[in-house]
Scaffold this motif. Structure first.
Motif, mmCIF file in Angstrom:
data_model
loop_
_atom_site.group_PDB
_atom_site.id
_atom_site.type_symbol
_atom_site.label_atom_id
_atom_site.label_comp_id
_atom_site.label_asym_id
_atom_site.label_seq_id
_atom_site.Cartn_x
_atom_site.Cartn_y
_atom_site.Cartn_z
ATOM 1 N N SER A 134 -12.191 -5.971 14.111
ATOM 2 C CA SER A 134 -10.765 -5.924 13.783
ATOM 3 C C SER A 134 -10.392 -4.506 13.381
ATOM 4 O O SER A 134 -11.018 -3.921 12.489
ATOM 5 C CB SER A 134 -10.445 -6.872 12.620
ATOM 6 O OG SER A 134 -10.699 -8.214 12.972
ATOM 7 N N ILE A 135 -9.384 -3.955 14.032
ATOM 8 C CA ILE A 135 -8.895 -2.613 13.705
ATOM 9 C C ILE A 135 -7.478 -2.746 13.173
ATOM 10 O O ILE A 135 -6.585 -3.247 13.867
ATOM 11 C CB ILE A 135 -8.926 -1.699 14.944
ATOM 12 C CG1 ILE A 135 -10.358 -1.553 15.476
ATOM 13 C CG2 ILE A 135 -8.342 -0.328 14.611
ATOM 14 C CD1 ILE A 135 -10.468 -0.756 16.765
ATOM 15 N N THR A 136 -7.275 -2.320 11.935
ATOM 16 C CA THR A 136 -5.952 -2.403 11.307
ATOM 17 C C THR A 136 -5.658 -1.095 10.591
ATOM 18 O O THR A 136 -6.511 -0.215 10.482
ATOM 19 C CB THR A 136 -5.898 -3.549 10.290
ATOM 20 O OG1 THR A 136 -6.930 -3.346 9.302
ATOM 21 C CG2 THR A 136 -6.099 -4.908 10.954
ATOM 22 N N GLY A 137 -4.437 -0.995 10.074
ATOM 23 C CA GLY A 137 -4.076 0.209 9.327
ATOM 24 C C GLY A 137 -4.791 0.319 8.003
ATOM 25 O O GLY A 137 -5.262 1.391 7.620
ATOM 26 N N PHE A 138 -4.916 -0.825 7.287
ATOM 27 C CA PHE A 138 -5.391 -0.769 5.904
ATOM 28 C C PHE A 138 -6.577 -1.677 5.611
ATOM 29 O O PHE A 138 -7.049 -1.715 4.477
ATOM 30 C CB PHE A 138 -4.230 -1.106 4.960
ATOM 31 C CG PHE A 138 -3.087 -0.135 5.068
ATOM 32 C CD1 PHE A 138 -3.133 1.082 4.419
ATOM 33 C CD2 PHE A 138 -1.986 -0.435 5.847
ATOM 34 C CE1 PHE A 138 -2.092 1.987 4.527
ATOM 35 C CE2 PHE A 138 -0.935 0.463 5.962
ATOM 36 C CZ PHE A 138 -0.986 1.686 5.302
ATOM 37 N N GLY A 139 -7.067 -2.406 6.609
ATOM 38 C CA GLY A 139 -8.237 -3.232 6.380
ATOM 39 C C GLY A 139 -7.895 -4.666 6.065
ATOM 40 O O GLY A 139 -6.730 -5.043 5.907
#
Length: 406
Positions: A134-139
């Protein structure tokens, strides 16, 4: 365009790519370069957002807009399958693909795939050995975990912009989306490590890759300097905080970069330039040059304007003093070293469109990365992949298409 290399490092690995825009597609493109089969799932009729992020665009039939250059930069070596998994039947199709894959990459908002039954826990139940990134801005945790994250915002929040730009100017972002790209590259590293573990043990895992985490990590020496000294680094424009001269200087016809990393190189520079700055105690050693950088810059500005950029590059390279020009992109792609290293390659899309793309920069003696497929047109592989992996009939494909599921 070469055929798939049978010796490719990731030959036989299949990736279900639910990502779009840049960080996720960058990661899956690299995996594809290494030989993995990438199934890029896109929304029917629309596809990855970046297909429309232009200009510039490829020219379609009758001069209509084709895909944007932005999309082409991050989507070679993939197969485009259009499935609307916001609809239950579409989500069911994606779930049927999961047991056929070793890796899944997604960059939806935290928790965004749960409503489709495509979150990690649901996917693990279908394939316990899968590597799910999973790649997100803030985790996946923390007070900002639900926020959308964009590279520009992360460059600001993660400290990079506070370090970039002229001292009296406004903070500046990098022109290239470095937080996105670094996160994609870190994601590949984690995916390959997790894949190795899964192949040994049969145990998959969830990789939580966040742009902000990556940006903080890639502060590198400047972050370490703050953690050691508790002093906030300031913007120095094109100068280096701990080395001098390590900066841009004007020449008679443009600019040059001097990247002098030690006292010996500075003495070599002085000899090549015919000056005696290294005899001055204010400039004899790096620490002194850093403390006296304003006076040093003034002296060097006068000296460097005596010759053209090309003359300085020739003279300083002969003296083995690190330096270089500041090339525009036309100069970059015409540079003999760039050409010799085959940094650009020509590919042909399934519709016959020819285009040039940046090649994977790694050179590997046994399992080199290759480009075996141009960035796909939207949905060009839908029927082939669903037939091959799920054994769907032509009638079933027609029904799904009529219902706008694929």
């Amino acid at each position: 365009m070469s055929e798939t290399n049978p010796k490719a490092a990731l030959q036989g690995v299949r990736v279900l790519d639910l990502s779009r825009v840049l960080a996720g597609p960058w990661a899956t493109q690299i995996l594809g370069d290494f030989g993995a089969e990438i199934i890029k799932v896109e929304k029917p009729g629309a596809g990855d957002d970046t297909r429309s992020w232009g200009p510039p665009f490829l020219k379609g039939e009758g001069g209509a807009h084709g895909d944007a250059a932005y999309y082409l930069a991050a989507n070679r070596n993939k197969r485009s399958v259009t499935i609307d998994f916001a609809k239950p039947e579409g989500a069911a199709l994606v779930k049927r693909l999961i047991p056929h894959c070793q890796i899944l990459v997604e960059n939806f908002k935290t928790g965004g795939l749960k409503k489709y039954g495509l979150d990690y826990e649901s996917v693990r139940a279908l394939n316990p050995s899968i590597v799910y990134c999973s790649i997100t801005g803030f985790g996946q945790s923390g007070p900002y975990s639900k926020r959308p994250g964009y590279d520009y915002i992360i460059q600001g929040m993660g400290g990079l912009m506070s370090l970039t730009g002229e001292p009296m100017g406004e903070p500046m972002k990098s022109a290239v989306a470095v937080a996105d790209l670094f996160t994609g590259m870190y994601a590949v590293t984690g995916i390959l490590a997790a894949l190795r573990h899964a192949e040994r043990t049969g145990e998959g895992q969830h990789i939580d890759a966040a742009l902000l985490d990556t940006q903080v990590a890639m502060l590198a020496n400047l972050g370490a300097s703050y953690l050691v000294s508790h002093e906030k680094p300031t913007r120095l424009g094109n100068q280096h905080a701990a080395i001098a001269p390590y900066q841009v200087l004007p020449t008679s016809d443009g600019h040059i970069i001097l990247a002098i990393g030690n006292d010996g190189q500075f003495r070599d520079f002085c000899e090549a330039a015919g000056v005696r700055l290294c005899d001055d105690p204010k400039f004899a050693h790096n620490e002194a040059r850093v403390h006296n950088r304003v006076e040093l810059t003034a002296a060097l500005t006068t000296i460097m304007q005596r010759k053209s950029t090309a003359q300085w590059v020739a003279a300083l390279e002969t003296a083995q003093v690190p330096c270089g020009p500041i090339n525009t992109l036309d100069q970059v792609y015409a540079d003999p070293q760039v050409v010799a290293r085959h940094a650009v390659e020509s590919v042909t899309r399934s519709d016959g469109t020819e285009l040039k793309l940046a090649a994977n920069p790694l050179r590997m003696s046994a399992t080199p990365p290759t480009t075996h497929a141009a960035p796909p047109t939207l949905g060009e592989n839908t029927d082939a992949m669903l037939t091959e992996l799920l054994s769907l009939s032509e009638a079933e494909l027609a029904r799904l298409r009529e219902a706008n599921i694929i």
